[in-house]
Every structure is written in structure tokens, then in C-alpha cells.
Design an enzyme around this catalytic site. Structure first.
Site, short mmCIF file in Angstrom:
data_model
loop_
_atom_site.label_atom_id
_atom_site.label_comp_id
_atom_site.label_asym_id
_atom_site.label_seq_id
_atom_site.Cartn_x
_atom_site.Cartn_y
_atom_site.Cartn_z
N GLU A 44 43.93 58.53 52.45
CA GLU A 44 43.78 57.08 52.35
C GLU A 44 42.42 56.60 52.86
OE1 GLU A 44 48.11 57.71 53.85
OE2 GLU A 44 46.21 58.79 53.90
N CYS B 62 50.12 56.77 57.86
CA CYS B 62 50.27 56.80 59.32
C CYS B 62 49.70 55.50 59.91
CB CYS B 62 49.50 58.00 59.88
SG CYS B 62 47.70 57.81 59.78
#
Length: 155
Positions: free
Chosen positions: A48, A76
Site C-alpha cells: 500500500e 495494517c
């Protein structure tokens, strides 16, 4: 999401946890990432983050207003925070991450009303295929570890 799965496969083949991510604006892919923590010895080398860096670099700014991020695994806390900070409009992820997921599993950072930006969330897209890659990767990693522990050679 199928392209994210392909990126995840590349990450896994290179010894990283198989996670792939894309950022799309107006139907055009503007950022691509796959996990590279092991490859780059970088704790921030998440799919990401790398996709966001590429998209922001192309845009010439730190925001990606109107963008959709596709990723195989629930982000996360670090990645969820970056998604919010970059003003991603929509997040589509494949499977939940019960040990570190910060979008649905442990926290709900991307749509927390206390933050100044909220992200539209869609989960479960090709979820079985995303989960299968992770399960297989960790099964093989445990098998390699057991082999090494008994004095064998890793394959």
C-alpha cells in the site's frame, strides 16, 4: 483485484508476504505496489505504501483525491493511516488480517469519525483467492523452518 493478486504472487515468489496493491483514478492505474519488506530490508515496504508513493509521485502532490486503492489484504495501522492521510476516497480489499488489520479486524481507522477524512470501504473482493495465497505462503514458510530446525536444507 486480479492484478493485485498477480503482484502478490510476485512478492511471494521473492520471499515477501504475498500482498499486492493498486491505486486507480478515473479508471487509470496510477500506483502499483507489492510487499518488498524483505527485498528492501525496509519495514515500510508494504504494498500500500509503495502504491501510494508512486501515485503521489505521478500526481506531484501528497493527496490522491478521488482515488480507489485495491489491495489483497486488509491494511495494517501504518498503511491505514497513510490511506487516510493521502485522502484515498475508496478502499477495496480482499481478505481480513486478524492479527494486524486496522480497517475492520482490530481497528476501524479508515472510517473513524474522529479523523478528518473517511474512506469508503469494500471488503471481500476475491477474498478466497487472496486468503489462499497467504495461507499457502505461511504454510510453506513454516515447512522450511521445520526443515532447517532438524538440520535439513531449505528448498
Amino acid at each position: 483485484m486480479r492484478e493485485c493478486l498477480r503482484l502478490a504472487d510476485v512478492a511471494g515468489a521473492n520471499g515477501d508476504v504475498p500482498v499486492g496493491a493498486l491505486i486507480v483514478v478515473d479508471g487509470v492505474i496510477v500506483g502499483v505496489g507489492r510487499n518488498r519488506r524483505e527485498a528492501d530490508a525496509d519495514p515500510t515496504g508494504h504494498a500500500e505504501i509503495l502504491a501510494l508513493k508512486e501515485a503521489c509521485g505521478r500526481a506531484g502532490r501528497w493527496r490522491v483525491d478521488g482515488a480507489t486503492m485495491y489491495v489483497t489484504l486488509e491494511p495494517c495501522p501504518m498503511c491505514a493511516g497513510a490511506i487516510v492521510n493521502a485522502r484515498v476516497a475508496r478502499l477495496v480489499f480482499g481478505t481480513r488480517e486478524p492479527k494486524a488489520g486496522a480497517v475492520r479486524s482490530l481497528y476501524e481507522l479508515c472510517d473513524d469519525r474522529r479523523l478528518n477524512h473517511r474512506v469508503e470501504i469494500t471488503e471481500g473482493v476475491l477474498g478466497d483467492a487472496c486468503a489462499q495465497r497467504l495461507t499457502q505462503f505461511f504454510r510453506e514458510a513454516r515447512a522450511r523452518k521445520r526443515t532447517l530446525a532438524v538440520g535439513g536444507e531449505a528448498k
